[in-house]
Design an enzyme around this catalytic site. Structure first.
Site, short mmCIF file in Angstrom:
data_model
loop_
_atom_site.label_atom_id
_atom_site.label_comp_id
_atom_site.label_asym_id
_atom_site.label_seq_id
_atom_site.Cartn_x
_atom_site.Cartn_y
_atom_site.Cartn_z
N MET A 11 39.10 46.43 42.65
CA MET A 11 40.01 45.78 43.59
C MET A 11 39.30 44.76 44.48
O MET A 11 39.88 44.25 45.44
CB MET A 11 40.74 46.80 44.47
CG MET A 11 39.90 47.49 45.51
SD MET A 11 40.94 48.46 46.64
CE MET A 11 39.68 49.15 47.73
N SER A 12 38.07 44.41 44.15
CA SER A 12 37.32 43.47 44.99
C SER A 12 37.72 42.03 44.69
O SER A 12 37.61 41.57 43.54
CB SER A 12 35.82 43.62 44.75
OG SER A 12 35.11 42.50 45.24
N PRO A 13 38.12 41.26 45.71
CA PRO A 13 38.45 39.85 45.45
C PRO A 13 37.22 39.06 45.04
O PRO A 13 37.32 38.09 44.29
CB PRO A 13 38.99 39.36 46.80
CG PRO A 13 38.38 40.26 47.82
CD PRO A 13 38.28 41.60 47.14
N TYR A 16 36.70 39.54 41.44
CA TYR A 16 37.69 38.70 40.75
C TYR A 16 37.21 37.26 40.68
O TYR A 16 37.27 36.61 39.62
CB TYR A 16 39.04 38.79 41.46
CG TYR A 16 40.02 37.72 41.04
CD1 TYR A 16 40.49 37.66 39.73
CD2 TYR A 16 40.45 36.75 41.94
CE1 TYR A 16 41.38 36.67 39.33
CE2 TYR A 16 41.34 35.76 41.55
CZ TYR A 16 41.80 35.72 40.25
OH TYR A 16 42.68 34.73 39.85
#
Length: 199
Positions: A11-13, A16
């Site tokens: 879930m880490s931007p 991403y």
């Protein structure tokens, strides 16, 4: 041949925004990659970090500015307020762990599939149907969403302990196993590339 330990959160931007650049670098240098998903919030707790929601407003505001800048720079769409964030990363992490062990598909694509689902597609990566769909889209048996629960849970916890012992304190975090050289952040990939030239 060099080996890269890639510590990540699904879930880490910042994971991403790393996109597939690390995979391209590894391929160019003939390096192998071990994908090591972990609970990044617990990692912060154990290494002196502060969870994003608990940071000073100035840090929160700056983080959002940086995310917008990097999204534009890399030409990657990014929703600063995802529909499913924060999200339970354990199910998607278990799937990455099980898929990597099973082989036969694209683990880097799988990781990016989960990250894109959060930051660009407003999908719930804790949802079984979403996990199955992303597994299948990257060449893996969708039943790994269920089959990999035991090994996933065991490895997920071990990845966190291993990360702390290895000096990891954020994500994405890359370590060249042969040299122990560490790189924190998607903006350090150029340095990883250079280091692999002599690894």
């Amino acid at each position: 041949m060099a080996s890269i330990d890639f510590y990540l959160s699904t879930m880490s931007p910042w994971c991403y925004l790393a996109g597939d650049r690390m995979q391209q670098i590894a391929t160019r240098h003939g390096a192998s990659v071990s994908y090591k998903p972990l609970d990044v919030l617990q990692l912060f707790d154990r290494t002196g970090g502060t969870r994003p929601a608990n940071r000073h407003p100035s840090r929160i505001e700056y983080r959002e500015q940086e995310l917008r800048r990097w999204s534009a720079h890399l030409d990657l769409p990014l929703n600063l307020k995802p529909a499913f964030f924060p999200v339970n990363t354990a199910p998607s992490s278990y799937a990455v762990i099980a898929a990597q062990q099973a082989g036969g598909g694209d683990p880097g694509g799988l990781v990016q599939g989960f990250l894109r689902a959060v930051w660009a597609e407003d999908r719930d990566i804790a949802d079984d149907a979403t996990i199955r769909d992303i597994l299948a889209a990257n060449g893996f048996d969708p039943d790994l969403a269920d089959k990999g629960l035991f090994i996933g849970a065991e490895t997920y916890g071990r990845n966190l302990d291993e990360a702390v012992n290895a000096g990891v304190f954020g994500a994405p975090f890359y370590i060249i196993r042969e040299t122990g050289e560490r790189f924190w952040g998607q903006d350090r990939l150029e340095f990883l590339d250079r280091a692999l030239q002599s690894a």
